[in-house]
Design an enzyme around this catalytic site. Structure first.
Site, mmCIF file in Angstrom:
data_model
loop_
_atom_site.group_PDB
_atom_site.id
_atom_site.type_symbol
_atom_site.label_atom_id
_atom_site.label_comp_id
_atom_site.label_asym_id
_atom_site.label_seq_id
_atom_site.Cartn_x
_atom_site.Cartn_y
_atom_site.Cartn_z
ATOM 1 N N GLY A 239 0.755 -1.253 0.000
ATOM 2 C CA GLY A 239 0.000 0.000 0.000
ATOM 3 C C GLY A 239 0.778 1.290 0.000
ATOM 4 C CD GLU A 275 0.334 -9.236 1.420
ATOM 5 O OE1 GLU A 275 -0.568 -8.437 1.120
ATOM 6 O OE2 GLU A 275 0.112 -10.322 1.982
ATOM 7 C CE1 TYR A 318 -9.702 2.349 -8.510
ATOM 8 C CE2 TYR A 318 -7.937 2.514 -10.123
ATOM 9 C CZ TYR A 318 -8.782 1.746 -9.347
ATOM 10 O OH TYR A 318 -8.677 0.389 -9.404
ATOM 11 C CB CYS A 346 -17.835 5.923 -28.589
ATOM 12 S SG CYS A 346 -17.014 5.272 -30.021
ATOM 13 C CD GLU A 347 -17.610 4.461 -22.124
ATOM 14 O OE1 GLU A 347 -17.632 4.954 -20.997
ATOM 15 O OE2 GLU A 347 -17.626 3.252 -22.345
HETATM 16 N N1 LLP Z 1 -1.791 -6.804 -0.501
HETATM 17 C C1 LLP Z 1 -3.126 -6.859 -0.639
HETATM 18 C C2 LLP Z 1 -3.889 -7.817 0.173
HETATM 19 C C3 LLP Z 1 -3.780 -6.010 -1.561
HETATM 20 O O1 LLP Z 1 -5.101 -6.052 -1.682
HETATM 21 C C4 LLP Z 1 -3.017 -5.089 -2.329
HETATM 22 C C5 LLP Z 1 -3.651 -4.199 -3.303
HETATM 23 C C6 LLP Z 1 -1.617 -5.075 -2.163
HETATM 24 C C7 LLP Z 1 -1.041 -5.953 -1.229
HETATM 25 C C8 LLP Z 1 -0.723 -4.174 -2.942
HETATM 26 O O2 LLP Z 1 -0.977 -2.835 -2.709
HETATM 27 P P1 LLP Z 1 -0.006 -1.738 -3.357
HETATM 28 O O3 LLP Z 1 1.332 -1.867 -2.678
HETATM 29 O O4 LLP Z 1 0.109 -2.030 -4.796
HETATM 30 O O5 LLP Z 1 -0.679 -0.454 -3.067
HETATM 31 N N2 LLP Z 1 -6.182 -0.823 -9.003
HETATM 32 C C9 LLP Z 1 -5.910 0.157 -7.977
HETATM 33 C C10 LLP Z 1 -5.140 -0.447 -6.819
HETATM 34 C C11 LLP Z 1 -5.803 -1.645 -6.188
HETATM 35 C C12 LLP Z 1 -5.022 -2.242 -5.045
HETATM 36 C C13 LLP Z 1 -5.624 -3.518 -4.562
HETATM 37 N N3 LLP Z 1 -4.910 -4.201 -3.536
HETATM 38 C C14 LLP Z 1 -5.199 1.346 -8.579
HETATM 39 O O6 LLP Z 1 -4.990 1.380 -9.805
HETATM 40 O O7 LLP Z 1 -4.865 2.301 -7.880
#
Ligand code: LLP
Length: 423
Positions: A239, A275, A318, A346-347
């Site tokens: 995150g 992660e 987003y 087309c949006e």
């Molecule tokens: N661990 C878990 C359980 C997760 O659900 C996620 C992301 C991560 C790790 C990795 O998070 P990161 O380090 O990448 O922030 N599509 C969205 C982001 C969705 C994230 C979902 N979960 C976007 O484009 O911003």
């Protein structure tokens, strides 16, 4: 830091000119830098220096096989959320005991697959999942190592669609129910409790929510140990945010995040698991596109480019900002002017940015979206029958297409015609 820089007036990925790649591959395409991926992995590794730790790359951010191979080569494990991701991680050479399985809706078939293939741990998100996993593992004569993902009810202060740590979100088990759930886990056959898991959201730009969540996890760890559970691993999720807008964003650095981990859970002697996805892949990728037309509207100008919301959905989904730069470095003194940067779909939602200050651009000029290496290609679709765009990996002065653009024939032949329509 990344390895996309102007060199002699042209944007380069490491030592390769983006213009040269565009001429060979055709636009639009995704472009990844090996050195940047490696650097980001190393920065996390160093941030946790001195703590027993493992990094599980959240491959949902970018699961191209070549990207997985780069990271696996650095020693990364993988955080997977589906049978498909598990299969890709294994195919990239990652051992089962370097894979953690997350996700709120693991199916029985996925549990079978992963137990059979080998897994480091399941991050279990509910009591019904615990019961099903116990049943599947027992039927296979296996013991599934588990953590329970707890929901600390912390506001991650990020976009609502990617915040996961509030009690209203579907993720994890509420803190107040955690001890009861752990007791049930310990009583079920085929399960072995190994730790606690937490993940509060994505694109976090403030460390305070982490500090709060990890402190709650530390308290829970002590309580669970007192209850007799062997809490030896803490999976702290991912995150950490990245600077999407370079001119005015400076999210915390991995080393500062590492310090929060040390201060909140360091005393427990647990193995730390993280992660990260976005911070590893995000700024290691560009989306390169060409200008089709500059259209003068009433009171505004539109830069119509050949990439669209199907290729990069983050702005439409987003309201996400991506810096967009000209591949040919604008000359000093050239005045930028506001344009709406849009795709051909087309949006009206197919808009990347409104009133963005850009240097003068004309048909055929190249632009690059920064920070497109995470949640770009993986979220792409073939809406409007636009073929999935190619992905290219650079290493030093070399580049290779790591996912080719499908031909129209390939797209057409993926569908099959029912027998009753065949003459
Ligand atoms: N661990 C878990 C359980 C997760 O659900 C996620 C992301 C991560 C790790 C990795 O998070 P990161 O380090 O990448 O922030 N599509 C969205 C982001 C969705 C994230 C979902 N979960 C976007 O484009 O911003």
């Amino acid at each position: 830091m990344d390895h996309f820089i102007y060199n002699n007036g042209v944007l380069h990925a490491e030592d390769v000119s983006v213009k040269e790649i565009a001429a060979k591959v055709g636009t639009p395409f995704y472009l990844y830098s090996t050195a940047t991926l490696q650097r980001h992995y190393t920065v996390f590794d160093e941030a946790l220096d001195g703590l027993e730790h493992k990094i599980f790359y959240a491959m949902k951010a970018n699961d191209n096989m070549a990207v997985l191979r780069v990271l696996a080569g650095m020693g990364a494990g993988m955080d997977v959320v589906s049978g498909g991701e598990y299969a890709k991680a294994r195919a990239a050479g990652v051992a089962g005991d370097m894979i953690v399985f997350s996700g709120v809706g693991k199916t029985e078939a996925e549990m079978w697959q992963v137990l059979n293939g080998g897994i480091r741990q399941f991050n279990v998100e509910s009591e019904p999942e615990l019961r099903l996993l116990s049943k599947v593992a027992s039927a296979q004569g296996k013991v599934a190592p588990i953590t329970l993902r707890v929901n600390p009810d912390v506001d991650a202060k990020t976009h609502a669609k990617i915040a996961t740590g509030r009690s209203e979100n579907k993720f994890g088990i509420p803190m107040a129910k955690a001890r009861e759930a752990y007791a049930e886990a310990a009583s079920l056959p085929g399960l072995e409790v190994v730790g606690i898991d937490v993940h509060i959201g994505s694109q976090l730009t403030d460390l305070a929510p982490y500090r709060l969540a990890f402190s709650k996890v530390a308290e829970l760890a002590e309580a669970l140990r007192a209850d007799g559970h062997d809490i030896r691993r803490l999976d702290l999720g991912g995150g950490l945010g990245i600077p999407y807008q370079r001119s005015n964003e400076a999210p915390p650095l991995p080393v500062e995040y590492g310090q929060v981990i040390r201060e909140t859970v360091g005393h427990l002697g647990c193995e730390i698991e993280i992660e990260p996805g976005r911070l590893i892949a995000g700024n290691a990728g560009l989306l390169v596109s060409s200008v089709i037309y500059l259209k003068q509207g009433e009171g505004r100008n539109f830069l119509i480019i050949d990439a669209a919301m199907n290729d990069l959905i983050r702005p439409a989904m987003y309201e996400a900002h991506h810096d967009i730069i000209a591949v040919e470095e604008p000359e000093i003194g050239v005045e930028p002017a506001p344009v709406d940067i849009v795709g051909p779909i087309c949006e009206s939602g197919d808009t990347f940015s409104k009133s963005r200050l850009m240097p003068p651009l004309k048909s055929g000029d190249l632009v690059a979206f920064r920070s497109a290496g995470a949640y770009g290609a993986v979220m792409a679709s073939e809406y409007n029958a636009r073929p999935l765009i190619p992905e290219v990996l650079v290493q030093g002065d070399q580049f290779a297409v790591v996912r080719p653009r499908p031909t129209y024939e390939e797209m057409i032949s993926r569908d099959t015609i029912p027998h009753w329509m065949e003459s």
